[in-house]
Write a protein that holds these residues in place. Sequence first.
Motif, PDB file in Angstrom:
ATOM      1  N   THR A  37       2.874   9.988   8.656  1.00 17.20           N
ATOM      2  CA  THR A  37       3.875   9.204   9.378  1.00 17.20           C
ATOM      3  C   THR A  37       3.379   7.774   9.545  1.00 17.20           C
ATOM      4  O   THR A  37       2.191   7.487   9.379  1.00 17.20           O
ATOM      5  N   ALA A  38       4.307   6.892   9.907  1.00 14.64           N
ATOM      6  CA  ALA A  38       3.975   5.478  10.026  1.00 14.64           C
ATOM      7  C   ALA A  38       2.876   5.217  11.041  1.00 14.64           C
ATOM      8  O   ALA A  38       2.094   4.278  10.892  1.00 14.64           O
ATOM      9  N   ASP A  39       2.808   6.038  12.073  1.00 16.29           N
ATOM     10  CA  ASP A  39       1.836   5.798  13.141  1.00 16.29           C
ATOM     11  C   ASP A  39       0.676   6.787  13.124  1.00 16.29           C
ATOM     12  O   ASP A  39      -0.083   6.881  14.091  1.00 16.29           O
ATOM     13  N   GLY A  40       0.525   7.542  12.031  1.00 16.43           N
ATOM     14  CA  GLY A  40      -0.511   8.562  11.991  1.00 16.43           C
ATOM     15  C   GLY A  40      -1.537   8.325  10.896  1.00 16.43           C
ATOM     16  O   GLY A  40      -1.456   7.365  10.117  1.00 16.43           O
ATOM     17  N   GLY A  81      -4.115  -5.054   3.236  1.00 15.61           N
ATOM     18  CA  GLY A  81      -5.338  -4.269   3.282  1.00 15.61           C
ATOM     19  C   GLY A  81      -5.444  -3.236   2.182  1.00 15.61           C
ATOM     20  O   GLY A  81      -6.151  -2.228   2.332  1.00 15.61           O
ATOM     21  N   MET A  82      -4.773  -3.476   1.065  1.00 20.69           N
ATOM     22  CA  MET A  82      -4.773  -2.536  -0.059  1.00 20.69           C
ATOM     23  C   MET A  82      -5.831  -2.978  -1.068  1.00 20.69           C
ATOM     24  O   MET A  82      -5.547  -3.701  -2.014  1.00 20.69           O
ATOM     25  N   SER A  83      -7.044  -2.515  -0.878  1.00 18.23           N
ATOM     26  CA  SER A  83      -8.177  -2.972  -1.683  1.00 18.23           C
ATOM     27  C   SER A  83      -8.370  -2.156  -2.950  1.00 18.23           C
ATOM     28  O   SER A  83      -9.226  -2.494  -3.777  1.00 18.23           O
ATOM     29  N   LEU A 135      -1.582   3.719  -1.715  1.00 23.45           N
ATOM     30  CA  LEU A 135      -0.140   3.953  -1.724  1.00 23.45           C
ATOM     31  C   LEU A 135       0.320   4.488  -0.368  1.00 23.45           C
ATOM     32  O   LEU A 135       1.416   4.139   0.104  1.00 23.45           O
ATOM     33  N   ALA A 136      -0.507   5.310   0.273  1.00 23.17           N
ATOM     34  CA  ALA A 136      -0.179   5.770   1.626  1.00 23.17           C
ATOM     35  C   ALA A 136      -0.178   4.595   2.602  1.00 23.17           C
ATOM     36  O   ALA A 136       0.691   4.492   3.479  1.00 23.17           O
ATOM     37  N   ARG A 137      -1.128   3.713   2.454  1.00 20.88           N
ATOM     38  CA  ARG A 137      -1.187   2.530   3.328  1.00 20.88           C
ATOM     39  C   ARG A 137       0.051   1.660   3.126  1.00 20.88           C
ATOM     40  O   ARG A 137       0.641   1.154   4.088  1.00 20.88           O
TER      41      ARG A 137
END
Length: 345
Positions: free
Chosen positions: A35-38, A187-189, A243-245
């Motif tokens: 989820t967006a906040d998890g 923050g997608m490194s 991709l999750a980020r």
Amino acid sequence: MPIPFTADDAARLMETLESVVADGATPGGVIAFGTADGTPEYLSAGVVAPECGTVAPTRHTVYDIASLTKVVATWPLVGRAIHDGLLDLDGPIRDFLPAMNGELPSAEATVRQLLAHTSGLRASTRLDHYRGAELPLHELMCREPLDDAPGTHRYINRGYILLGLALAHIHDQPLDELAAAVWDELGMSEVMYGPIGRSGRVAPTEQRIPGAPRIWGAAHDDNAALLGGVAGHAGVFATPRDLARYARHLLTAHADATDADLGEWMRAGLVPQAAIEPGLDRGLSWILAAGGRVAYHHGFTGTSLYLALDSGRYLVICTNAVYHGNARTRIAPLRALALKTISAT
């Protein structure tokens, strides 16, 4: 309040992932969901590839995400350019490319039509046919006749190649550098345009010639490869973690009514532009399902990204199913379950 996935959801996804691996649909794969906040959860099965021995895929395994490039690179860059006044959603693409002369039927397609696959441009895209031409690529593409009347929905890559060329032109900066700046902000490194070095951390894709090495660390898509691996429609490599980020950022932005950049663009992307089939519409880049509550996109190599806007949930599939042939057919059961799961309320 985001609705979390259940233990039963995770169990069914894991069972199906293991099943498609056991059936030879893909050497292995990773599912990321949350989820967006998890905190993201990950499921993994199989191996990265036989070339990598017994190495199992993880959240850090790098996959060629193929057409997910459209929504991970080109789509956010177009949104930002529109927000900054550098692109006009309803302006013809010719206005955002270097000057051209002569009859240019494909140059009249608008940015909106290119994003929504309703431009009518020629569906077959073979950049190898332009080898040795004197004119620049954008002009060669714009000189091509239309296949369909503008407004007709047909999924094609050509429009996103033009969008990538336009983005580079209006910014006077290479597409990969533009995309890298956005990914860095988020923050997608572990996302990048290729080519990248071969290793057990990078999933190989297809063997084109019997007895020859597989494509490994280079773009699987022929047209992206001809463009040096950097294109608006394909060429990006990413990990399940990044991709999750990215999915979490999109969900958060969508829920933030004050976000005048990514959030505004995310909401614009969810407006139906054309019907695909009963129950599915095309937004700006995204496929819309479940009455517009779910947005998703696939990659030819065996990747998918799903967003459930109301419930604040996301699901990512990373496989190199094209390793064994047509990924679309082979991992269809996993994609069907993913859509069913993400659509549940």
